[in-house]
Design an enzyme around this catalytic site. Structure first.
Site, PDB file in Angstrom:
ATOM      1  N   SER A   1      -2.803   3.076   3.137  1.00 23.72           N
ATOM      2  CA  SER A   1      -3.484   2.126   4.021  1.00 23.72           C
ATOM      3  C   SER A   1      -2.492   1.030   4.414  1.00 23.72           C
ATOM      4  O   SER A   1      -1.917   0.386   3.534  1.00 23.72           O
ATOM      5  CB  SER A   1      -4.667   1.492   3.299  1.00 23.72           C
ATOM      6  OG  SER A   1      -5.562   2.498   2.916  1.00 23.72           O
TER       7      SER A   1
ATOM      8  N   GLU B   1      -0.748  -4.285   3.553  1.00 24.02           N
ATOM      9  CA  GLU B   1      -0.889  -4.045   2.120  1.00 24.02           C
ATOM     10  C   GLU B   1       0.461  -3.687   1.499  1.00 24.02           C
ATOM     11  O   GLU B   1       0.720  -3.953   0.336  1.00 24.02           O
ATOM     12  CB  GLU B   1      -1.879  -2.885   1.919  1.00 24.02           C
ATOM     13  CG  GLU B   1      -2.111  -2.532   0.478  1.00 24.02           C
ATOM     14  CD  GLU B   1      -3.279  -1.579   0.267  1.00 24.02           C
ATOM     15  OE1 GLU B   1      -4.216  -1.571   1.077  1.00 24.02           O
ATOM     16  OE2 GLU B   1      -3.241  -0.854  -0.733  1.00 24.02           O
TER      17      GLU B   1
HETATM   18  C1  FAD Z   1      -0.372   9.032   1.386  1.00 26.36           C
HETATM   19  C2  FAD Z   1      -0.504   7.733   0.590  1.00 26.36           C
HETATM   20  C3  FAD Z   1      -1.715   7.414  -0.028  1.00 26.36           C
HETATM   21  C4  FAD Z   1      -1.856   6.215  -0.748  1.00 26.36           C
HETATM   22  N1  FAD Z   1      -3.065   5.933  -1.345  1.00 26.36           N
HETATM   23  C5  FAD Z   1      -3.214   4.786  -2.054  1.00 26.36           C
HETATM   24  C6  FAD Z   1      -4.474   4.471  -2.688  1.00 26.36           C
HETATM   25  O1  FAD Z   1      -5.438   5.223  -2.608  1.00 26.36           O
HETATM   26  N2  FAD Z   1      -4.576   3.296  -3.357  1.00 26.36           N
HETATM   27  C7  FAD Z   1      -3.527   2.442  -3.475  1.00 26.36           C
HETATM   28  O2  FAD Z   1      -3.683   1.388  -4.116  1.00 26.36           O
HETATM   29  N3  FAD Z   1      -2.318   2.722  -2.916  1.00 26.36           N
HETATM   30  C8  FAD Z   1      -2.140   3.863  -2.221  1.00 26.36           C
HETATM   31  N4  FAD Z   1      -0.935   4.151  -1.633  1.00 26.36           N
HETATM   32  C9  FAD Z   1       0.187   3.202  -1.774  1.00 26.36           C
HETATM   33  C10 FAD Z   1       1.144   3.544  -2.939  1.00 26.36           C
HETATM   34  O3  FAD Z   1       1.009   4.879  -3.333  1.00 26.36           O
HETATM   35  C11 FAD Z   1       0.929   2.653  -4.154  1.00 26.36           C
HETATM   36  O4  FAD Z   1       1.005   1.303  -3.812  1.00 26.36           O
HETATM   37  C12 FAD Z   1       1.989   2.953  -5.254  1.00 26.36           C
HETATM   38  O5  FAD Z   1       1.574   2.392  -6.473  1.00 26.36           O
HETATM   39  C13 FAD Z   1       3.371   2.417  -4.929  1.00 26.36           C
HETATM   40  O6  FAD Z   1       4.241   2.840  -5.967  1.00 26.36           O
HETATM   41  P1  FAD Z   1       5.761   3.164  -5.667  1.00 26.36           P
HETATM   42  O7  FAD Z   1       6.400   3.525  -6.942  1.00 26.36           O
HETATM   43  O8  FAD Z   1       5.871   4.163  -4.579  1.00 26.36           O
HETATM   44  O9  FAD Z   1       6.253   1.742  -5.159  1.00 26.36           O
HETATM   45  P2  FAD Z   1       7.395   1.457  -4.078  1.00 26.36           P
HETATM   46  O10 FAD Z   1       6.890   1.820  -2.734  1.00 26.36           O
HETATM   47  O11 FAD Z   1       8.680   2.048  -4.503  1.00 26.36           O
HETATM   48  O12 FAD Z   1       7.476  -0.134  -4.163  1.00 26.36           O
HETATM   49  C14 FAD Z   1       6.388  -0.929  -3.749  1.00 26.36           C
HETATM   50  C15 FAD Z   1       6.624  -2.358  -4.253  1.00 26.36           C
HETATM   51  O13 FAD Z   1       6.584  -2.359  -5.683  1.00 26.36           O
HETATM   52  C16 FAD Z   1       7.843  -2.804  -6.200  1.00 26.36           C
HETATM   53  N5  FAD Z   1       8.123  -1.989  -7.398  1.00 26.36           N
HETATM   54  C17 FAD Z   1       8.065  -0.640  -7.518  1.00 26.36           C
HETATM   55  N6  FAD Z   1       8.354  -0.285  -8.778  1.00 26.36           N
HETATM   56  C18 FAD Z   1       8.613  -1.430  -9.453  1.00 26.36           C
HETATM   57  C19 FAD Z   1       8.969  -1.721 -10.795  1.00 26.36           C
HETATM   58  N7  FAD Z   1       9.139  -0.776 -11.725  1.00 26.36           N
HETATM   59  N8  FAD Z   1       9.146  -3.030 -11.136  1.00 26.36           N
HETATM   60  C20 FAD Z   1       8.986  -4.006 -10.218  1.00 26.36           C
HETATM   61  N9  FAD Z   1       8.652  -3.796  -8.936  1.00 26.36           N
HETATM   62  C21 FAD Z   1       8.466  -2.513  -8.567  1.00 26.36           C
HETATM   63  C22 FAD Z   1       8.846  -2.628  -5.093  1.00 26.36           C
HETATM   64  O14 FAD Z   1       9.906  -3.553  -5.214  1.00 26.36           O
HETATM   65  C23 FAD Z   1       7.989  -2.911  -3.867  1.00 26.36           C
HETATM   66  O15 FAD Z   1       7.853  -4.288  -3.683  1.00 26.36           O
HETATM   67  C24 FAD Z   1      -0.756   5.339  -0.892  1.00 26.36           C
HETATM   68  C25 FAD Z   1       0.465   5.663  -0.279  1.00 26.36           C
HETATM   69  C26 FAD Z   1       0.588   6.850   0.445  1.00 26.36           C
HETATM   70  C27 FAD Z   1       1.905   7.189   1.092  1.00 26.36           C
END
Ligand code: FAD
Length: 362
Positions: free
Chosen positions: A258, A353
């Protein structure tokens, strides 16, 4: 479901086994994010142990180099100029089940945690099935879906405080989780999540179903429980219908999920009275998807905006997607355009978001 770009991206070429490794050849954020846009990475360090993660961030901090910590890149939009600093990619992999507790390194793929919980007869997080990204990202983004939230089941987090340089264990209460996807770790780079401990429930029965569409799919009433595996299957099916399961072959999922938060308002504008409304400690929460759709932006919208390479998902208006070859500028142009349309109609400014790095919306 396919692996996230985090798992499939080419590994750095150099470095000793067992130590964080630095890649000096061009890697771009398009390789590292689920939306596949973004410019070059200054220096990529892949941390495969918690100690490497802490050491990599501490040493970049000591050298005065800007640091960006990333997990699965599923909630990240980086501009076309990239990030001229050290990108620490969290690739740690420890996962231990101890009774009803799960101790999970930040780099572990979130959905593996859900699957492992179910395999061990542990319930609670099943409605959070199919969310891409790393476990370390879940407390940062206070991940939630289908009426469930990681913060409901999170017991503690090990964090590196970059200001003090100390590694600390925080209990749930200290993490500042709020109803609006908020946490003490969001909108700040001060903390690095090293690992997370979840306290689950030993049961084959799910947590009470709290989301109308999920209850409908399962044929139960809100508040009832079914088998936790049934909930997982129903959630994955709903998410797949909405293009919300990340899949390299599926452009509707080349997104950050989202794009906008559901807005919270003190009073509902007359034009938005038809929107679903939810009570929130800070006001009335409206549906961003409803506002977007009723401002005239339907699924797939965007083919005639700019290059047309970024459009709304053909399955869900809340996802801004890369149809292939989009730039970060294409994505921000469409998101800005949609946001302006919503603002014109309702006087409400939607807030992204996802994390924006070196790019902004108009
Ligand atoms: C198809 C799709 C569906 C999704 N559905 C949902 C959903 O239903 N609900 C929802 O809440 N989100 C959803 N998301 C968003 C996403 O999956 C979540 O927010 C997820 O938790 C992000 O994790 P990441 O490891 O990919 O973070 P990243 O994208 O790598 O980073 C996001 C942020 O977190 C920080 N970060 C990451 N890891 C760390 C760490 N270890 N320590 C400190 N900071 C860190 C990064 O610096 C950045 O600011 C979706 C995304 C996609 C692409």
């Amino acid at each position: 479901m396919t692996s996230s770009p985090l798992q499939s991206a080419t590994a750095p070429e150099t470095g000793d086994p067992g130590s964080a490794t630095a890649a000096h050849r061009p890697v771009s954020f398009a390789d590292l994010t689920t939306i596949h846009v973004g410019g070059p990475v200054g220096r990529l360090v892949e941390a495969t142990t918690s100690q490497e993660l802490v050491d990599a961030v501490r040493s970049a901090d000591a050298a005065g180099t800007p640091v960006l910590v990333i997990g699965g890149g599923s909630n990240l939009l980086v501009g076309d100029d990239g990030f001229d600093g050290t990108v620490v990619r969290v690739a740690t992999s420890g996962l231990r089940v101890d009774g009803t507790r799960m101790h999970v390194d930040a780099g572990v793929e979130w959905d593996l945690v859900v699957r492992t919980a179910l395999d061990h007869g542990l319930a609670g997080i099943e409605a959070l099935s199919g969310i891409p990204g790393s476990t370390g990202g879940t407390p940062v983004q206070n991940v939630g879906a289908y009426g469930a939230s990681t913060s409901d089941w999170l017991e503690s987090v090990t964090v590196l405080d970059r200001e003090s340089g100390e590694v600390e264990v925080w209990d749930n209460a200290r993490c500042g989780f709020g109803s609006h996807r908020s946490s003490a770790f969001k909108y700040t780079d001060r903390y690095v999540v090293v690992d997370v401990t979840f306290a689950l429930r030993r049961s084959d029965e799910s947590a009470p179903v709290r989301y109308a569409a999920l209850a409908e799919r399962l044929g139960v009433r809100i508040g009832e429980s079914v088998s936790a595996r049934e909930v997982r299957d129903a959630v994955i099916a709903l998410r797949t219908d909405r293009g919300m399961v990340w899949d390299e072959a599926e452009h509707d999922s080349w997104s950050v999920g989202s794009f906008f938060l559901n807005p919270i308002v003190s009073s509902v504008p007359p034009e938005a009275l038809g929107s679903p409304q939810f009570t929130d400690p800070k006001g009335i929460k409206l549906s961003a998807a409803w506002l977007i759709e009723h401002a005239g932006f339907s699924r797939g919208y965007g083919e005639r905006v700019g290059t047309g390479r970024a459009t709304l998902s053909t399955r869900h208006v809340l996802a801004v997607t890369n149809r292939g070859g989009a730039s970060a500028a294409d994505v921000t142009a469409l998101a800005s355009h949609v946001r302006a349309g919503v603002r014109d109609k309702y006087g409400i400014t939607l807030i992204p978001e996802c994390r924006l790095v070196n790019c902004t919306l108009d």
